[in-house]
Write an enzyme that holds these catalytic residues in place. Sequence first.
Site, PDB file in Angstrom:
ATOM      1  N   GLU A  43      -5.515  -1.012  -3.662  1.00 26.31           N
ATOM      2  CA  GLU A  43      -4.114  -0.915  -4.090  1.00 26.31           C
ATOM      3  C   GLU A  43      -3.368  -2.160  -3.626  1.00 26.31           C
ATOM      4  O   GLU A  43      -3.236  -2.416  -2.432  1.00 26.31           O
ATOM      5  CB  GLU A  43      -3.474   0.341  -3.490  1.00 26.31           C
ATOM      6  CG  GLU A  43      -1.991   0.471  -3.826  1.00 26.31           C
ATOM      7  CD  GLU A  43      -1.330   1.633  -3.097  1.00 26.31           C
ATOM      8  OE1 GLU A  43      -2.009   2.636  -2.794  1.00 26.31           O
ATOM      9  OE2 GLU A  43      -0.118   1.522  -2.812  1.00 26.31           O
ATOM     10  N   ARG A  47       5.058  -5.715  -3.055  1.00 23.94           N
ATOM     11  CA  ARG A  47       6.037  -6.052  -2.020  1.00 23.94           C
ATOM     12  C   ARG A  47       6.218  -7.556  -1.904  1.00 23.94           C
ATOM     13  O   ARG A  47       7.013  -8.020  -1.099  1.00 23.94           O
ATOM     14  CB  ARG A  47       5.549  -5.566  -0.653  1.00 23.94           C
ATOM     15  CG  ARG A  47       5.336  -4.090  -0.552  1.00 23.94           C
ATOM     16  CD  ARG A  47       5.048  -3.742   0.890  1.00 23.94           C
ATOM     17  NE  ARG A  47       4.292  -2.516   0.989  1.00 23.94           N
ATOM     18  CZ  ARG A  47       3.807  -2.047   2.128  1.00 23.94           C
ATOM     19  NH1 ARG A  47       4.003  -2.710   3.243  1.00 23.94           N
ATOM     20  NH2 ARG A  47       3.135  -0.923   2.153  1.00 23.94           N
ATOM     21  N   THR A  71       3.687   0.632  -4.545  1.00 17.19           N
ATOM     22  CA  THR A  71       5.087   0.338  -4.226  1.00 17.19           C
ATOM     23  C   THR A  71       5.915   0.141  -5.496  1.00 17.19           C
ATOM     24  O   THR A  71       6.837  -0.672  -5.524  1.00 17.19           O
ATOM     25  CB  THR A  71       5.214  -0.874  -3.277  1.00 17.19           C
ATOM     26  OG1 THR A  71       4.091  -0.930  -2.397  1.00 17.19           O
ATOM     27  CG2 THR A  71       6.457  -0.771  -2.414  1.00 17.19           C
ATOM     28  N   LYS A 131       0.575  11.201  -3.887  1.00 18.87           N
ATOM     29  CA  LYS A 131       0.470  10.486  -2.618  1.00 18.87           C
ATOM     30  C   LYS A 131       1.306  11.254  -1.588  1.00 18.87           C
ATOM     31  O   LYS A 131       2.467  11.570  -1.873  1.00 18.87           O
ATOM     32  CB  LYS A 131       1.009   9.077  -2.838  1.00 18.87           C
ATOM     33  CG  LYS A 131       1.281   8.259  -1.595  1.00 18.87           C
ATOM     34  CD  LYS A 131       1.809   6.898  -2.052  1.00 18.87           C
ATOM     35  CE  LYS A 131       2.387   6.118  -0.893  1.00 18.87           C
ATOM     36  NZ  LYS A 131       1.723   4.826  -0.732  1.00 18.87           N
TER      37      LYS A 131
HETATM   38  O1  LIG Z   1       4.593   3.281  -0.882  1.00 15.31           O
HETATM   39  C1  LIG Z   1       3.820   2.365  -1.074  1.00 15.31           C
HETATM   40  O2  LIG Z   1       3.521   2.006  -2.185  1.00 15.31           O
HETATM   41  C2  LIG Z   1       3.186   1.773   0.079  1.00 15.31           C
HETATM   42  O3  LIG Z   1       2.688   0.701   0.007  1.00 15.31           O
HETATM   43  C3  LIG Z   1       3.144   2.536   1.307  1.00 15.31           C
HETATM   44  C4  LIG Z   1       1.781   2.407   1.946  1.00 15.31           C
HETATM   45  O4  LIG Z   1       0.885   3.307   1.395  1.00 15.31           O
HETATM   46  C5  LIG Z   1       1.914   2.619   3.393  1.00 15.31           C
HETATM   47  O5  LIG Z   1       2.899   1.751   3.860  1.00 15.31           O
HETATM   48  C6  LIG Z   1       0.619   2.477   4.116  1.00 15.31           C
HETATM   49  O6  LIG Z   1       0.798   1.656   5.176  1.00 15.31           O
HETATM   50  P1  LIG Z   1       0.189   1.908   6.630  1.00 15.31           P
HETATM   51  O7  LIG Z   1       0.971   3.004   7.244  1.00 15.31           O
HETATM   52  O8  LIG Z   1       0.412   0.605   7.304  1.00 15.31           O
HETATM   53  O9  LIG Z   1      -1.261   2.232   6.457  1.00 15.31           O
END
Ligand SMILES: O=C(O)C(=O)C[C@H](O)[C@H](O)COP(=O)(O)O
Length: 211
Positions: A43, A47, A71, A131
């Site tokens: 994925e 960002r 995101t 998710k």
């Molecule tokens: O919402 C989105 O599209 C994101 O990208 C959120 C990510 O899934 C998390 O930020 C995972 O990040 P970690 O907690 O660092 O593993």
Amino acid sequence: MTHPRLEPSLSGPRIVPVLVLDEPDTAVALAEALVAGGLTTLEVTLRTPAALACAEAIAARVPGALVGLGTLIRPEQFAQARDAGARFVVSPGLTDRLAEAAKTAGLPYLPGIATVAEALIAMEHGFRELKFFPAMLNGGAPALRGMAPLMPEIRFCPTGGLKAEHVKEILSLPNVFALGGTWLTPADAIKERRWSEIERLAREASALAQG
Ligand SMILES: O=C(O)C(=O)C[C@H](O)[C@H](O)COP(=O)(O)O
């Protein structure tokens, strides 16, 4: 009407590295290391300004990678993701406009939910793969276990705060089809191009997921 699903396309370990990428050549090298370590579903988060170009480069140049974009927080990003070759899309949360854009794009879509009410709204829109985000802040494995009997048709991909030590318990849950996170791709390892370290992290995660 239900929406196309990601789960049937997944191959190999049910772990999705969540990537923050700045430049296509680096993205390709990183994706190659992850695929070499056994992780093929990736994925790319929207960002960074280069995210779409990075996803496009991985889709075109890394055989065996199944690339999605994450995101997505604005409706117009769904068409951009599809045009970049994304095979699935992910949002941190769901709004009515995002739901409509996802239906129009027709790609497997994981809308983010953090509560039972949000999961029910996503179900009303026809989404069955969600998710769970941010997973650890919202109760982690016990929360997922609690939701399983209420909505058995929902399949979750938890992300947010997950590390290697959570993989076994979370993947053992009946309502989890995969999990995701950034722990496999430390920013300093990417910056210093330590691809063998990333490959090792991917291989360790693959073993945990399959063991
Ligand atoms: O919402 C989105 O599209 C994101 O990208 C959120 C990510 O899934 C998390 O930020 C995972 O990040 P970690 O907690 O660092 O593993």
